[in-house]
Design a protein around this motif. Sequence first.
Motif, mmCIF file in Angstrom:
data_model
loop_
_atom_site.group_PDB
_atom_site.id
_atom_site.type_symbol
_atom_site.label_atom_id
_atom_site.label_comp_id
_atom_site.label_asym_id
_atom_site.label_seq_id
_atom_site.Cartn_x
_atom_site.Cartn_y
_atom_site.Cartn_z
ATOM 1 N N LYS A 50 0.823 -1.215 0.000
ATOM 2 C CA LYS A 50 0.000 0.000 0.000
ATOM 3 C C LYS A 50 0.860 1.268 0.000
ATOM 4 O O LYS A 50 0.335 2.365 -0.135
ATOM 5 C CB LYS A 50 -0.883 0.036 1.257
ATOM 6 C CG LYS A 50 -2.196 -0.677 1.136
ATOM 7 C CD LYS A 50 -3.051 -0.446 2.393
ATOM 8 C CE LYS A 50 -3.399 0.993 2.683
ATOM 9 N NZ LYS A 50 -4.699 1.455 2.230
ATOM 10 N N SER A 137 -8.080 -0.371 3.911
ATOM 11 C CA SER A 137 -8.713 -0.284 2.590
ATOM 12 C C SER A 137 -7.713 -0.677 1.502
ATOM 13 O O SER A 137 -6.513 -0.442 1.636
ATOM 14 C CB SER A 137 -9.232 1.123 2.364
ATOM 15 O OG SER A 137 -8.211 2.071 2.632
ATOM 16 N N ASN A 139 -6.496 0.277 -1.239
ATOM 17 C CA ASN A 139 -6.015 1.308 -2.157
ATOM 18 C C ASN A 139 -4.598 1.655 -1.743
ATOM 19 O O ASN A 139 -4.167 1.321 -0.639
ATOM 20 C CB ASN A 139 -6.878 2.567 -2.041
ATOM 21 C CG ASN A 139 -6.973 3.055 -0.590
ATOM 22 O OD1 ASN A 139 -7.747 2.507 0.195
ATOM 23 N ND2 ASN A 139 -6.157 4.026 -0.225
ATOM 24 N N SER A 145 -10.585 4.783 -1.824
ATOM 25 C CA SER A 145 -10.824 3.388 -1.438
ATOM 26 C C SER A 145 -11.707 2.717 -2.487
ATOM 27 O O SER A 145 -12.611 3.338 -3.025
ATOM 28 C CB SER A 145 -11.544 3.341 -0.093
ATOM 29 O OG SER A 145 -10.797 3.977 0.908
ATOM 30 N N HIS A 224 -6.368 12.938 1.754
ATOM 31 C CA HIS A 224 -6.624 11.502 1.802
ATOM 32 C C HIS A 224 -7.800 11.251 0.874
ATOM 33 O O HIS A 224 -8.470 12.186 0.467
ATOM 34 C CB HIS A 224 -7.000 11.128 3.230
ATOM 35 C CG HIS A 224 -6.671 9.707 3.586
ATOM 36 N ND1 HIS A 224 -6.369 9.315 4.854
ATOM 37 C CD2 HIS A 224 -6.611 8.579 2.841
ATOM 38 C CE1 HIS A 224 -6.132 8.025 4.891
ATOM 39 N NE2 HIS A 224 -6.279 7.542 3.673
ATOM 40 N N TYR A 225 -8.095 10.002 0.588
ATOM 41 C CA TYR A 225 -9.301 9.661 -0.173
ATOM 42 C C TYR A 225 -9.382 10.490 -1.462
ATOM 43 O O TYR A 225 -10.452 10.976 -1.838
ATOM 44 C CB TYR A 225 -10.560 9.903 0.691
ATOM 45 C CG TYR A 225 -10.448 9.336 2.081
ATOM 46 C CD1 TYR A 225 -10.425 7.958 2.289
ATOM 47 C CD2 TYR A 225 -10.335 10.166 3.192
ATOM 48 C CE1 TYR A 225 -10.299 7.425 3.569
ATOM 49 C CE2 TYR A 225 -10.203 9.644 4.473
ATOM 50 C CZ TYR A 225 -10.185 8.272 4.636
ATOM 51 O OH TYR A 225 -10.053 7.760 5.895
HETATM 52 MG MG MG Z 1 -7.839 3.772 3.913
#
Ligand code: MG
Length: 314
Positions: A50, A137, A139, A145, A224-225
């Motif tokens: 990751k 997650s 990703n 995610s 993030h995300y």
């Molecule tokens: Mg995550």
Amino acid sequence: MIVQPTPENLARAGAALRHGKLVVMPTETVYGVAADAWNAEAVMRIFEIKERPRENPIIVHVAHPEEAQNVAAEFNEAARRLTERFWPGPLTVVVPKREELPKEVTAGASTVAIRMPAHQVALDLIRACGCPIAAPSANRFMQLSPTSAEAVDARIAEHVEFILDGGPCVVGLESTVVDLTDETPRILRPGGVSRADIEACLGTSLGVLPPGALRRSPGMYQRHYAPRSRVEIVDVAPPGSAALVFEEPSSERQIKMPLDAAAYGAALYRALRTLDMLEDEVIYVEAPPDWPDWEAVYDRLRKASAHDHGSLAS
Ligand code: MG
Ligand code: TXA
């Protein structure tokens, strides 16, 4: 390799986990990349594939509330109440960790985050493995995610034995993370269970995070995300732009989003992923209503639109 969660494939995936391999599993929130939580080496491989910072602890998934006792040193009254009410479901509780649980899982912290997912395939996999499952997650660090088997990052797909296909995730946003290690419970990450529902269950107000407190929650980052395109939150998207909109789209580069927080959350990552493929400089997102039940959606939109790359929130 994406496979259907047949009993044979679940048994093979469970055996792979027991042998220290990694498996991608569906949950009701997002897909996770799973390892046997007792296997420190397997957990370390999750960090590698990751590209996840080592200080970012991983949630442990259990198939029954009682299994939480195997990884938690202590489960206080608040933890009992919340898990009784919201498990299985998108709620993660942070509680003191058992000494024996590898420190790799919790990034050296003395606490552990635990949840029981509301997805039959995840529960079957945990039972097939016979161990609690550590799973972030699926990703790469900072990215969106995955909310379907196809959306799992290609590099992660290369390094796992199986991707169990459990269909699209019905919640679509990650679980609510609640810190229960202090006298006052606090939300570290808003998610699938709302603040109002948690407060109603506990019969008290949740504490607010003081400024700088995100440092107490390793792994909470300002950005993030995020898709690759820049995300901008606007009142009304420019005509023809790549955008998430509430009114009728002005072109096929726009996606009409539902005006319901849960339905919006379920659709968000897939929609951002679709627009990201246009490779525009900017994805415009029309601001949703500023109501309490939109807290998790707003949290993700703020983080997706943050410019700060990687430094800890302060
Ligand atoms: Mg995550
Ligand atoms: O819905 C979810 O929670 C998904 C699915 C796969 O279960 N998992 C997920 O994991 O979102 P991940 O690693 O992407 O996010 C876990 C969050 C991180 O932000 C981390 O900081 C926080 O949980 N966390 C984990 N252990 C913690 C701990 N001991 N103390 C405080 N925060 C913790």
